[in-house]
Design a protein around this motif. Structure first.
Motif, PDB file in Angstrom:
ATOM      1  N   VAL A 217      28.994 -63.703 -79.472  1.00  0.00           N
ATOM      2  CA  VAL A 217      29.595 -64.863 -80.127  1.00  0.00           C
ATOM      3  C   VAL A 217      28.622 -65.356 -81.185  1.00  0.00           C
ATOM      4  N   LYS A 218      29.134 -65.725 -82.360  1.00  0.00           N
ATOM      5  CA  LYS A 218      28.183 -66.207 -83.361  1.00  0.00           C
ATOM      6  C   LYS A 218      28.428 -67.663 -83.753  1.00  0.00           C
ATOM      7  N   ASN A 219      27.337 -68.373 -83.857  1.00  0.00           N
ATOM      8  CA  ASN A 219      27.331 -69.755 -84.364  1.00  0.00           C
ATOM      9  C   ASN A 219      28.233 -70.699 -83.573  1.00  0.00           C
ATOM     10  N   LEU A 220      28.376 -70.404 -82.290  1.00  0.00           N
ATOM     11  CA  LEU A 220      29.196 -71.253 -81.411  1.00  0.00           C
ATOM     12  C   LEU A 220      28.629 -71.148 -79.996  1.00  0.00           C
ATOM     13  N   ASP A 221      28.301 -72.292 -79.415  1.00  0.00           N
ATOM     14  CA  ASP A 221      27.887 -72.317 -78.014  1.00  0.00           C
ATOM     15  C   ASP A 221      28.980 -71.649 -77.188  1.00  0.00           C
ATOM     16  N   PRO A 222      28.668 -70.614 -76.442  1.00  0.00           N
ATOM     17  CA  PRO A 222      29.743 -69.884 -75.739  1.00  0.00           C
ATOM     18  C   PRO A 222      30.505 -70.766 -74.747  1.00  0.00           C
TER      19      PRO A 222
ATOM     20  N   HIS B 119      38.940 -63.543 -81.815  1.00  0.00           N
ATOM     21  CA  HIS B 119      38.540 -64.927 -82.063  1.00  0.00           C
ATOM     22  C   HIS B 119      37.531 -64.857 -83.209  1.00  0.00           C
ATOM     23  N   PRO B 120      37.623 -65.749 -84.169  1.00  0.00           N
ATOM     24  CA  PRO B 120      36.740 -65.611 -85.347  1.00  0.00           C
ATOM     25  C   PRO B 120      35.256 -65.655 -85.012  1.00  0.00           C
ATOM     26  N   ALA B 121      34.883 -66.283 -83.886  1.00  0.00           N
ATOM     27  CA  ALA B 121      33.460 -66.358 -83.543  1.00  0.00           C
ATOM     28  C   ALA B 121      32.985 -65.156 -82.736  1.00  0.00           C
TER      29      ALA B 121
END
Lengths: 358, 358, 358
Positions: C322-327, C339-341
């Motif tokens: 996952v990028k740039n988002l707290d999972p 999912h975009p992240a």
């Protein structure tokens, strides 16, 4: 996650203030065999040039059985092991004491670390407190290679009850009589041709100020590579997304990397100081960020004899890590005094050959 | 600092023009044992893929006792040793000559370097001059592994008197008859399956132009890691704070790293050129900075026989390091001609197997 | 260049769609001896902390003859070898299947790789197509250490004729009965004191979701160092000048490095999952760029027995990078859902000790 955790498992979110009962012992995960790869990376990351750690030929002629691993690489690896348990939720690393470098570490040695809680004190705000731990690193034979105390400010979980206050005795210094000097050591083998300098213990005097000429600019990759090499997991060094929410809005450089850089820079002026005997105390006085350029000043504070040896002595030094300022432009900084450009203030002792007057 | 320095100690500020009397010998500090860690880092820093330096199996089948250390890693480490003494106060690295690669270096070997001043000439401005040195690197048995001449422009201290002018004879080239080809060498073992190419000495001809397809963008961390690995201490590569005062207002990439990148990029097209025999001459024609993307063109200038061997020959090559321009778009650059995109212009010879016609 | 190329030579510009006839075999260049330097770099680049790869003492007590090389370091090195031949002109890496980790790799082992074309299909646009290859890596004894299938979209040369369509059978999964579990393995030696966790096979259940707490921001130097270490030559990772012309106008991070980061981050929660048995399938769902911060979520999808062993089992896991988002803020992502992240969606199985109930 929903599955149950056994009691002996580290919680994913790390430990908080209320978990640090005095005398609790943490055996830190991931024992580590140090390799020549680690030593090469340490040179590439810091620019270290001390020949004892670079030349097998010299190391053997000084009595070691091979190049010993750089003291600060050992320190940073050992320190890194403690982070997941001790300082994963640290708000600040407050200080070090009684750091003793003992048996040399060689490539192939496997280091294991543990920490014992020696003190704890809740802060008056009730949201955090100070935890004091005494840590040791041993090799695969169980021989201690490093011992140190440190204290950190740790967050408390909401609603948890902090342990009763215990303030530990903390050593002001490691006595020179306690320095570990290997019996086999042949300091005279550290010939000036290997170090580029014939300046020995006899040539330094208390009050000497050495402004080292080099400077090292830190990039994000540099400090992250180093901190990952040490397997230090503190998120503030790695996670730029999370760091947007902190007061600096950015990642911080691990303080141990700054110590390593200063030690490497100080080779020009302290060429024959071949080993660190002890760190008496120290603090990271200001944060360091990527983009900062680190310089180093040393002040000689004492010249000490080492028991039973006339061929090697100790210098007690004050290491000032300075950022973005030529250290020659730094005024004298009194003991305990702060200066905005000073990021590191360390009181430590090195071993250095003494001149033999036949 | 106030304490006295012994005469045999390198001054903290380095040496200046007036210190370079002809025939003065500098034994450079920090002998270095090369390790597999250095070799891994070299691959990670350059992307080098020559199989002789990657596969112990292949190296042994070619007659080596283990993977020899990449020639340019040896060169950069040896060169780095000379920097604190020779070029710490260099204004410019002007050129190389007579670079001879001799005995192979293996992991575990310890390299020591020294330089002799062979010439000096004050510039007409009276503020600087050119210093010519001949340097050698030897292994722990005292066997020479590398020898080279270089000349640098060095600043003079104010008020100091420059040494009398001595202009040394400089070799235009290393004769192919002087190339070091190990007696044990079995070049036929370099099977095309290991290199991906069956193009050998016989398949290249003077005038061939090879525009290598890869490009490598350099980040600040990349070149600083490499340059620290080589223990090269020239401040211009590391100190962004100081660099604000130079003409470029930024750090420069160490030229030796650019040579290494070009050599690595040129693997696609020169796959069987397994060793560098000599560098006849060369210059860093323009500065390289972080953010630049390096490409490489080679021009074959000669095909040379090597004495007593019909199974291996030499190719003389002109290596052009090109920045931020697809080399296929680079016009022909005449000898001695400059082009703003060309950062490196090197005249050197490689060893490459010859086709065996039974 | 003008000189002729032998048929057995890789073309400088790499291979295109029409070169991939079914059953053609590519023996990839540059066999590679893995060293302790590679292992250290892998730790520095990823922050990996699995103790089996860090402690020689632990590795031996588990029955290995030394620390085995991290499975994903082996995978990335082996994958890298195939890039110059298979995916130098790849437009996209479409998927993996049947990735089997077999004999352990130790420092000193030399890996050689080859790939066989098992399928090919031209796209309807006539400009590109999908190439399916089955690849293997063997050690110096010829023993297979890794096998995998992958398929990539490759450009066709203008005017060339694509091979006839062959669609290969692709495995949905590697059966647990086919997992390689070394006979010598003593999983009970993986004591909780070494991993920090006593959570074993028995403690995980299908449906468990683990949002790992760490995050790792990727810098350009980090992913380029890693990708060069693997000798992966895909230009999109290295050449910022060329990348200005792609749809993203920048370099892309090599997907294998993202897998490695996720595996390293997942140590906190999967501490005892000491080896990867197989990757059943997976895809890089979105591109990753320098500056992105990578997090990881795991979902346990099955708990599997391993034949003939009651002391070790397998967990089948879904790894979401996952990028740039707290999972923890990531919603449940259904199988096959995007999912975009989410940059990585991998279906794989790990080996983990089972609790012994005497």
């Amino acid at each position: 996650m929903t599955a149950p955790w056994a009691e002996s498992s580290r919680p994913l979110e790390g430990y908080f203030l209320e978990d640090f009962a005095v005398d609790r012992v943490f055996r830190h995960a991931t024992p580590r065999t140090v390799t020549p790869g680690d030593a090469s990376l340490y040179i590439a990351l810091t620019g270290a040039r001390a020949p004892l750690h670079c030349s097998e030929v010299l190391a053997r002629s000084m009595g070691y059985r091979a190049c010993p691993v750089d003291d600060l690489l050992v320190f940073n690896i050992a320190f890194g092991k403690t982070v997941p348990d001790i300082s994963y939720n640290a708000i600040a690393n407050l200080g070090y004491a009684d750091v003793r470098f003992r048996e040399p570490v060689y490539a192939g040695d496997t280091l294991s670390c543990e920490s014992r809680v020696i003190g704890v004190k809740e802060n008056s705000n009730g949201k955090s407190g100070v935890v004091y731990v005494s840590s040791t690193a041993v090799n695969q034979h169980g021989t201690e290679v490093l011992g140190w105390d440190r204290w950190v400010m740790v967050a408390r979980r909401e609603g948890a009850t902090a342990p009763a206050t215990v303030l530990p005795p903390l050593a002001d210094e490691v006595a020179a009589s306690d320095f570990h000097v290997p019996r086999f050591l042949q300091p005279a083998a550290l010939d000036p041709e290997f170090t580029g300098s014939s300046r020995l213990w006899d040539d330094y005097a208390p009050g000497d100020v050495i402004d080292h000429p080099g400077g090292m600019t830190i990039e994000e990759s540099d400090h992250m590579l180093a901190t990952r090499l040490y397997q230090n997991t503190a998120r503030i060094h790695f996670d730029a997304h999370l760091a947007q929410g902190n007061q600096f809005k950015r990642r911080l450089v691990y303080g141990g990397h700054v110590i390593s850089l200063c030690r490497a820079l100080s080779y020009d002026g302290l060429e024959n100081a071949f080993a660190i005997a002890a760190i008496h105390g120290g603090a990271h006085a200001n944060p360091t960020f990527a983009g900062d350029t680190i310089y180093c000043r040393h002040v000689v504070t004492a010249r000490e004899a080492v028991p039973k040896r006339r061929d090697v002595g100790a210098l007690r030094l004050r290491m000032l890590g300075v950022k973005n300022l030529d250290p020659r432009a730094l005024p004298a900084v009194g003991e305990g005094e702060k200066h905005p450009a000073v990021v590191l203030d360390l009181d430590y002792s090195v071993l250095i050959p003494r001149r033999q007057n036949p």
